[in-house]
Structures are given as C-alpha cells and as structure tokens.
Motif scaffolding. Structure first.
Motif, mmCIF file in Angstrom:
data_model
loop_
_atom_site.group_PDB
_atom_site.id
_atom_site.type_symbol
_atom_site.label_atom_id
_atom_site.label_comp_id
_atom_site.label_asym_id
_atom_site.label_seq_id
_atom_site.Cartn_x
_atom_site.Cartn_y
_atom_site.Cartn_z
ATOM 1 N N PRO A 164 0.814 -1.224 0.000
ATOM 2 C CA PRO A 164 0.000 0.000 0.000
ATOM 3 C C PRO A 164 0.850 1.277 0.000
ATOM 4 O O PRO A 164 0.938 2.000 0.991
ATOM 5 C CB PRO A 164 -0.836 -0.124 1.281
ATOM 6 N N PRO A 168 -4.400 3.420 0.119
ATOM 7 C CA PRO A 168 -4.538 2.969 1.512
ATOM 8 C C PRO A 168 -5.133 1.563 1.546
ATOM 9 O O PRO A 168 -5.881 1.172 0.644
ATOM 10 C CB PRO A 168 -5.505 3.993 2.122
ATOM 11 N N ILE A 169 -4.831 0.818 2.574
ATOM 12 C CA ILE A 169 -5.302 -0.562 2.704
ATOM 13 C C ILE A 169 -6.828 -0.621 2.791
ATOM 14 O O ILE A 169 -7.450 -1.602 2.417
ATOM 15 C CB ILE A 169 -4.630 -1.254 3.919
ATOM 16 N N THR A 187 3.881 -4.572 4.105
ATOM 17 C CA THR A 187 2.613 -3.865 4.319
ATOM 18 C C THR A 187 2.488 -3.313 5.736
ATOM 19 O O THR A 187 2.172 -2.136 5.920
ATOM 20 C CB THR A 187 1.417 -4.791 4.009
ATOM 21 N N GLU A 191 1.961 0.628 6.791
ATOM 22 C CA GLU A 191 0.722 1.110 7.401
ATOM 23 C C GLU A 191 1.000 1.758 8.763
ATOM 24 O O GLU A 191 0.402 2.767 9.096
ATOM 25 C CB GLU A 191 -0.269 -0.051 7.546
ATOM 26 N N ARG A 194 2.599 5.248 8.187
ATOM 27 C CA ARG A 194 1.586 6.233 7.778
ATOM 28 C C ARG A 194 0.654 6.598 8.934
ATOM 29 O O ARG A 194 0.262 7.741 9.080
ATOM 30 C CB ARG A 194 0.766 5.696 6.603
ATOM 31 N N TYR A 195 0.287 5.601 9.739
ATOM 32 C CA TYR A 195 -0.605 5.832 10.868
ATOM 33 C C TYR A 195 0.019 6.839 11.843
ATOM 34 O O TYR A 195 -0.661 7.730 12.341
ATOM 35 C CB TYR A 195 -0.905 4.516 11.582
#
Length: 198
Positions: A164, A168-169, A187, A191, A194-195
């Motif tokens: 991703p 976004p996932i 992945t 994630e 980014r979070y």
C-alpha cells in the motif's frame, strides 16, 4: 549538474505529483482524507528506502567479487553500508515530507500520533532489515544465475503495487485481495509508518 543535490528532493516530489495525477486524479483512489501530495510523498520516501536497499544489495557479491577475494573483512559490511546509504537518502527526503506535514498540520488537515513517534526508528530498522535480507538472498542467487539481476528492478516495481504505497489498505475491502496484500511483509510497517505520521 545545474540542480545537483536538489534532485534528491525533486525526484520524490515529481514522482508524488505523478501519483497524485494518475492515482488520485484519473483513478480516483482515495487517501482516507489525507492530502494527496502528502500521502504519496510519505509512501514514496519509505518505498525508495526499501527498494534501494533491495536493489543495491541484489548485486553485492557479484559487484564486489574482486574486493572479497583480495582482503578479508566481514561480508555483511557491504550490504549494511548500502542500507545506511539508503537511510541517509530517506532522511533527506523526509525533510520534504516534514515541510508538507508542518503546513498541513497548521491547516488542521492532518493529525499525527505524536505519542507514537518513538516507534519510527523501529519501523525503519524493520524495513532496513527486510531490504537487507531480500537483497542478500537475491545477491547469493545472482552469483550463479546472472539474469536475476535484470529481473530485480522489474520485480521491485511489481512489489510496490502489492504494497500500500499508492493506495490505503482501506480501499481493498475485506476480500481475498486484502488478505494477499496483508501477507506482504512490507505492508505492516508501511501502514504503521503512515498511521503515526499522517
């Protein structure tokens, strides 16, 4: 030669502009409310770190065969130095990400999880080790099968779409595609990064 070191900033910025136009504009892929340019800059910087770690290390043994044959030193020194060089490039690119981040935080469009910033070094170590490991495996195979070196660049580009980076996932729903993407070892750190940042 005119722009010199500015290419370190221009390359990810132009790439992110293309992603914004193609994936955000034409394909209409959402970015979970995050400004598109910031979303793509963040993903591009992290992916460049991982992909350059893999591609640089994919030819470690063949490219340094003469040095390895003449003098003894720990063989892992070369691949680790490649990952550290990629990390420096990532740090420089993050200056551009931070500049956009500060602007959008000031505008109130993003809200980073400041309390989790301490986890970023662990995520970078995770991604660096993945790049190091994959690169060394490929490098050991290219000593016998030289054609693999040519396939690495193409394979890494395909790998980006299975990660991703440009989406976004949450865009994948809950089907088999999401399961496949979640199996991808890159992945989870993407994630998480980014979070925390966005």
């Amino acid at each position: 030669t005119i722009l010199g070191p500015l290419w370190i900033f221009l390359n990810p910025f132009l790439t992110s502009l293309i992603y914004t136009f193609v994936f955000g504009g034409i394909a209409g892929i959402g970015t979970e409310g995050v400004p598109q340019i910031l979303f793509y800059l963040c993903g591009s910087a992290l992916w460049t770190f991982f992909s350059s770690s893999v591609t640089k290390n994919a030819q470690t043994f063949t490219a340094n065969a003469n040095v390895f044959g003449k003098v003894y030193f720990p063989r892992l020194t070369t691949p680790i130095s490649n990952v550290l060089a990629s990390l420096i490039q990532f740090a420089v690119q993050m200056i551009l990400v931070i500049a956009f981040l500060v602007y959008y935080v000031y505008k109130g469009e993003v809200a980073p999880h400041w309390e989790l910033i301490i986890l970023i070094p662990f995520i970078l170590v995770h991604i660096g080790l993945l790049g190091l490991g994959c690169g060394i495996i490929i490098s050991s195979l290219t000593t016998k099968y030289r054609d693999l070196a040519i396939l690495v660049t193409f394979g890494v580009q395909l790998w980006m779409y299975a990660t991703p980076v440009v989406y976004p996932i949450s865009q994948l729903g809950n089907g088999i595609m999401r399961t496949i993407i979640m199996i991808n070892p890159v992945t989870a750190p993407f994630e998480a990064f980014r979070y925390i940042i966005l």
